[in-house]
Scaffold this active site. Structure first.
Site: not given
Ligand code: A2P
Length: 342
Positions: A139, A223, A251
């Site tokens: 994400c 990641k 976020h």
């Protein structure tokens, strides 16, 4: 025009694996909102919630047990039920002839697996013709690369330094339950129970998402760093600090970017305002900047606080916000599904 991925039909058979979870529910909602041509929706989860019901297009669909389900005849399966479930079941879905779009990190860095953000690297989808597994990126990676791509095209990015402020929904329904429960416990002067996050998340920030690796980074940071390079350009240097904050949805990221050539803030703002999937909200005079409270429930990636980094040549400072469950997960997956039927 390249060859189609799926034959042209009026509607497709689509499974959602993890349909009872935070992302899976949103996948079902977004399929409906975007009018995806669904002939039959098959919601799947573990035996725990098999038999429960999901609503789609004004009808109720019974959730089935993934373990018992035969994927023959499916066109597309959207997976969001954790890495272990993807590793165990995505290959048998792909072998049955269905395209798997997987939201877990299980397949993302496999060299022959396509890792796709439709606005950024749509051509990489070609890779999926052979193995039929397509990975949906992390994400935090998705919202950052959507903004970096158009800037990279004009001024070539050399290095990115990012710190994230990540919502608890990134940890699924149980993450949201923990923030709500701990907040109520603290406000009632009760003892706080902690299960999901490595420390208390209510009224706190935790610089620790996923496990620590030997080099001192966390897996979440690794990641972001690896996926950004795979999607955008392996020559870009990326360093990340990923932080959990007590926000339910959305976020945020503070991003410092160094380019090969000068790219003034004003030019960057104009480029971003003209780019697909991005909304620029950047007016300090009216105290206008993106925030998760406003980005939650929306589709675009929001960017603001765009300014020249006065401490270093050819560098910009940016603030990027998106709904992590929508563009960061479910929406990106449905956009990939739309590419498969185009
Ligand atoms: P279930 O409701 O049966 O537990 P979240 O990310 O919000 O925690 O949701 C996780 C999703 O993944 C849920 O839909 C959950 O289903 C599903 N899930 C978890 N483990 C499995 C499994 N082993 N097989 C199938 N679905 C699973």
């Amino acid at each position: 025009m390249s060859e189609r991925f799926l034959p042209e039909k009026d509607a497709y058979r689509v499974a959602v694996v993890g349909a009872t979870g935070a992302v899976g529910r949103t996948m079902v909602e977004i399929l409906e909102q975007r009018g995806f041509p669904v002939e039959e929706l098959i919601p799947l989860a573990s035996s725990r919630s098999a038999g429960s019901k999901i609503e789609f297009g004004g009808k109720e669909y019974v959730v089935r047990d993934l373990e018992q389900f035969d994927p023959a005849g499916l066109d597309i399966a959207l997976f969001s039920a954790g890495g272990g479930t993807s590793l165990a079941h995505a290959p048998r879905f792909a072998e049955a002839g269905c395209y798997v779009i997987d939201n877990s990190s299980a397949w993302r860095m496999e060299p022959d697996v396509a890792l796709i953000v439709p606005e950024v690297n749509p051509d990489a989808l070609e890779m999926a013709r052979h193995n039929r597994i397509i990975a949906n990126p992390n994400c935090s990676t998705i919202q950052m690369v959507v903004v970096l791509k158009p800037l990279h095209e004009v001024a070539r990015i050399k290095r990115v330094v990012v710190s994230t402020y990540q919502a608890v929904s990134g940890a699924g329904g149980k993450g949201m339950d923990e923030l709500a429960r701990q907040t109520a416990q603290l406000l009632n002067a009760r003892e706080v129970e902690q299960e999901v996050f490595p420390a208390r998340i209510a009224f706190n920030v935790i610089p620790h998402i996923d496990v620590f690796l030997e080099d001192g980074y966390t897996k979440e940071e690794r990641k972001m760093m690896d996926e950004t390079r795979k999607i955008l350009d392996p020559s870009i240097a990326v360093t990340a600090t990923t932080v959990r904050v007590p926000v339910f949805y959305g976020h945020s990221e503070s991003v410092n970017v160094t380019f090969e050539r000068p790219l003034p803030a004003e030019e960057a703002r104009a480029i971003l305002a003209d780019s697909e999937g991005i909304c620029v909200v950047d007016d300090p005079a009216s105290e206008d900047y993106p925030m998760p409270s406003e980005a939650a429930g929306s589709d675009p990636v929001w960017v603001g606080r765009i300014r020249d980094d006065t401490s270093f040549p050819n560098s910009l400072q940016l603030w990027i916000v998106a709904d992590n469950v929508r563009k960061g997960a479910a929406l990106n997956a449905v956009q990939i599904a739309e590419m498969l039927i185009r």
